[in-house]
Write a protein that holds these residues in place. Structure first.
Motif, PDB file in Angstrom:
ATOM      1  N   VAL A 193      13.572  -3.434 -10.330  1.00 17.96           N
ATOM      2  CA  VAL A 193      12.540  -3.074 -11.304  1.00 17.96           C
ATOM      3  C   VAL A 193      11.518  -2.118 -10.696  1.00 17.96           C
ATOM      4  O   VAL A 193      11.322  -1.010 -11.190  1.00 17.96           O
ATOM      5  N   VAL A 194      10.856  -2.545  -9.628  1.00 19.55           N
ATOM      6  CA  VAL A 194       9.785  -1.737  -9.033  1.00 19.55           C
ATOM      7  C   VAL A 194      10.311  -0.402  -8.523  1.00 19.55           C
ATOM      8  O   VAL A 194       9.674   0.642  -8.713  1.00 19.55           O
ATOM      9  N   LYS A 195      11.486  -0.390  -7.904  1.00 21.19           N
ATOM     10  CA  LYS A 195      12.054   0.849  -7.355  1.00 21.19           C
ATOM     11  C   LYS A 195      12.721   1.727  -8.409  1.00 21.19           C
ATOM     12  O   LYS A 195      13.155   2.828  -8.101  1.00 21.19           O
ATOM     13  N   ASN A 196      12.785   1.245  -9.638  1.00 17.69           N
ATOM     14  CA  ASN A 196      13.392   2.013 -10.720  1.00 17.69           C
ATOM     15  C   ASN A 196      12.405   3.083 -11.189  1.00 17.69           C
ATOM     16  O   ASN A 196      11.312   2.758 -11.656  1.00 17.69           O
ATOM     17  N   PRO A 197      12.744   4.364 -11.071  1.00 18.05           N
ATOM     18  CA  PRO A 197      11.797   5.419 -11.455  1.00 18.05           C
ATOM     19  C   PRO A 197      11.488   5.441 -12.954  1.00 18.05           C
ATOM     20  O   PRO A 197      10.480   5.990 -13.364  1.00 18.05           O
ATOM     21  N   ILE A 198      12.315   4.821 -13.758  1.00 21.12           N
ATOM     22  CA  ILE A 198      12.094   4.798 -15.205  1.00 21.12           C
ATOM     23  C   ILE A 198      11.115   3.700 -15.609  1.00 21.12           C
ATOM     24  O   ILE A 198      10.459   3.793 -16.642  1.00 21.12           O
ATOM     25  N   TYR A 199      10.971   2.665 -14.769  1.00 22.74           N
ATOM     26  CA  TYR A 199      10.112   1.533 -15.120  1.00 22.74           C
ATOM     27  C   TYR A 199       8.634   1.908 -15.040  1.00 22.74           C
ATOM     28  O   TYR A 199       8.185   2.511 -14.074  1.00 22.74           O
ATOM     29  N   SER A 200       7.902   1.520 -16.049  1.00 20.98           N
ATOM     30  CA  SER A 200       6.454   1.723 -16.091  1.00 20.98           C
ATOM     31  C   SER A 200       5.767   0.387 -15.788  1.00 20.98           C
ATOM     32  O   SER A 200       5.961  -0.585 -16.533  1.00 20.98           O
ATOM     33  N   PRO A 201       4.977   0.308 -14.706  1.00 20.24           N
ATOM     34  CA  PRO A 201       4.328  -0.959 -14.345  1.00 20.24           C
ATOM     35  C   PRO A 201       3.514  -1.534 -15.512  1.00 20.24           C
ATOM     36  O   PRO A 201       2.818  -0.821 -16.205  1.00 20.24           O
ATOM     37  N   LEU A 216      20.544  -4.376 -14.827  1.00 16.66           N
ATOM     38  CA  LEU A 216      20.972  -4.750 -13.478  1.00 16.66           C
ATOM     39  C   LEU A 216      20.163  -5.946 -12.966  1.00 16.66           C
ATOM     40  O   LEU A 216      20.713  -6.879 -12.382  1.00 16.66           O
ATOM     41  N   PHE A 217      18.847  -5.905 -13.193  1.00 16.87           N
ATOM     42  CA  PHE A 217      17.999  -7.016 -12.784  1.00 16.87           C
ATOM     43  C   PHE A 217      18.387  -8.289 -13.528  1.00 16.87           C
ATOM     44  O   PHE A 217      18.541  -9.353 -12.927  1.00 16.87           O
ATOM     45  N   ASN A 218      18.544  -8.195 -14.845  1.00 19.36           N
ATOM     46  CA  ASN A 218      18.888  -9.365 -15.648  1.00 19.36           C
ATOM     47  C   ASN A 218      20.218  -9.979 -15.222  1.00 19.36           C
ATOM     48  O   ASN A 218      20.356 -11.195 -15.143  1.00 19.36           O
ATOM     49  N   THR A 219      21.192  -9.146 -14.917  1.00 17.08           N
ATOM     50  CA  THR A 219      22.503  -9.638 -14.488  1.00 17.08           C
ATOM     51  C   THR A 219      22.404 -10.328 -13.129  1.00 17.08           C
ATOM     52  O   THR A 219      22.918 -11.437 -12.949  1.00 17.08           O
ATOM     53  N   ALA A 220      21.740  -9.678 -12.164  1.00 22.99           N
ATOM     54  CA  ALA A 220      21.593 -10.263 -10.826  1.00 22.99           C
ATOM     55  C   ALA A 220      20.775 -11.553 -10.892  1.00 22.99           C
ATOM     56  O   ALA A 220      21.112 -12.545 -10.228  1.00 22.99           O
ATOM     57  N   LEU A 229      12.386 -18.385  -5.059  1.00 28.30           N
ATOM     58  CA  LEU A 229      11.414 -17.523  -5.738  1.00 28.30           C
ATOM     59  C   LEU A 229      11.196 -16.225  -4.955  1.00 28.30           C
ATOM     60  O   LEU A 229      11.045 -15.160  -5.552  1.00 28.30           O
ATOM     61  N   LYS A 230      11.204 -16.312  -3.630  1.00 28.43           N
ATOM     62  CA  LYS A 230      11.098 -15.098  -2.808  1.00 28.43           C
ATOM     63  C   LYS A 230      12.311 -14.191  -3.034  1.00 28.43           C
ATOM     64  O   LYS A 230      12.172 -12.968  -3.100  1.00 28.43           O
ATOM     65  N   TYR A 231      13.482 -14.797  -3.140  1.00 34.71           N
ATOM     66  CA  TYR A 231      14.690 -14.019  -3.397  1.00 34.71           C
ATOM     67  C   TYR A 231      14.609 -13.339  -4.766  1.00 34.71           C
ATOM     68  O   TYR A 231      14.957 -12.167  -4.908  1.00 34.71           O
ATOM     69  N   ILE A 232      14.143 -14.072  -5.774  1.00 39.02           N
ATOM     70  CA  ILE A 232      13.976 -13.496  -7.115  1.00 39.02           C
ATOM     71  C   ILE A 232      12.978 -12.352  -7.078  1.00 39.02           C
ATOM     72  O   ILE A 232      13.183 -11.308  -7.704  1.00 39.02           O
ATOM     73  N   TYR A 233      11.908 -12.508  -6.305  1.00 38.26           N
ATOM     74  CA  TYR A 233      10.946 -11.415  -6.167  1.00 38.26           C
ATOM     75  C   TYR A 233      11.608 -10.203  -5.508  1.00 38.26           C
ATOM     76  O   TYR A 233      11.361  -9.059  -5.893  1.00 38.26           O
ATOM     77  N   GLY A 234      12.480 -10.438  -4.536  1.00 37.40           N
ATOM     78  CA  GLY A 234      13.225  -9.343  -3.905  1.00 37.40           C
ATOM     79  C   GLY A 234      14.098  -8.607  -4.929  1.00 37.40           C
ATOM     80  O   GLY A 234      14.180  -7.377  -4.909  1.00 37.40           O
ATOM     81  N   LEU A 235      14.727  -9.360  -5.826  1.00 37.20           N
ATOM     82  CA  LEU A 235      15.501  -8.733  -6.903  1.00 37.20           C
ATOM     83  C   LEU A 235      14.590  -7.893  -7.797  1.00 37.20           C
ATOM     84  O   LEU A 235      14.948  -6.785  -8.201  1.00 37.20           O
ATOM     85  N   TYR A 236      13.421  -8.430  -8.097  1.00 35.27           N
ATOM     86  CA  TYR A 236      12.436  -7.717  -8.932  1.00 35.27           C
ATOM     87  C   TYR A 236      12.045  -6.391  -8.279  1.00 35.27           C
ATOM     88  O   TYR A 236      12.017  -5.345  -8.933  1.00 35.27           O
ATOM     89  N   VAL A 237      11.759  -6.427  -6.991  1.00 34.65           N
ATOM     90  CA  VAL A 237      11.373  -5.207  -6.278  1.00 34.65           C
ATOM     91  C   VAL A 237      12.526  -4.210  -6.275  1.00 34.65           C
ATOM     92  O   VAL A 237      12.344  -3.022  -6.568  1.00 34.65           O
ATOM     93  N   GLU A 238      13.719  -4.694  -5.964  1.00 34.62           N
ATOM     94  CA  GLU A 238      14.884  -3.812  -5.840  1.00 34.62           C
ATOM     95  C   GLU A 238      15.291  -3.168  -7.168  1.00 34.62           C
ATOM     96  O   GLU A 238      15.559  -1.972  -7.227  1.00 34.62           O
TER      97      GLU A 238
END
Length: 169
Positions: free
Chosen positions: A140-148, A156-160, A129-138
């Motif tokens: 989704v959160v760091k994506n400038p297009i994503y709106s929180p 990319l997130f879905n594939t990873a 779950l920590k690894y999945i959260y790391g994927l989320y941060v990398e």
């Protein structure tokens, strides 16, 4: 479900295989209970519509968090049952298991809740779950297009995520 005689009422789920049969479904909620992501890998039975399913899952998490905080044998300040606690505050739960599935849960300091439902024989998934959260941060959160607070649509997130979850044994 087993009774005193040891007879099993409901059948056991199929044994996990190396082909990614372990993960059934995953939810990601924000602190307000909005489902940001829902993915399925192996869920043969659909009993609710997606909105009801998301509400039911978030309500279950809310209730379990409240119950574990109320039953905490160490902390004298129990608060009120049903009143949300800050992430990391008081007693918490990580998973529970039934005869047909295991639910693993992680909540981040920002209030993101990640739930992974797997085969009941799956081991401890806290690191996963920590690894999945790391994927989320990398992705989704760091994506400038994503709106929180908006649903997660990152390919990319879905594939990873899909590749990683299928590798969990």
């Amino acid at each position: 479900m087993q009774f005193f005689g040891g007879s099993e009422i409901s059948p056991s789920p199929p044994v996990p295989t190396a082909s990614g049969n372990n993960a059934h479904m995953m939810y990601v909620f924000n602190r307000n209970g909005v489902c940001l992501l829902y993915k399925e890998w192996n869920r043969p039975l659909h009993t609710l519509n997606p909105q009801q399913d998301h509400k039911l899952m978030f309500g279950l998490l809310f209730s379990l968090k409240s119950l574990t905080a109320k039953m905490d044998p160490v902390n004298a300040d129990k608060g009120n049952l049903g009143v949300p606690q800050l992430p990391g505050q008081g007693c918490s739960f990580h998973s529970f298991r039934t005869n047909t599935y295991k639910l693993s849960f992680m909540e981040t300091p920002s209030g993101i809740k990640i739930i992974l439902v797997t085969h009941p024989k799956t081991g401890d998934l806290r690191e996963s779950l920590k690894y999945i959260y790391g994927l989320y941060v990398e992705y989704v959160v760091k994506n400038p297009i994503y709106s929180p607070g908006s649903p997660i649509k990152s390919e990319l997130f879905n594939t990873a995520l899909d590749q990683y979850v299928r590798s969990i044994s």
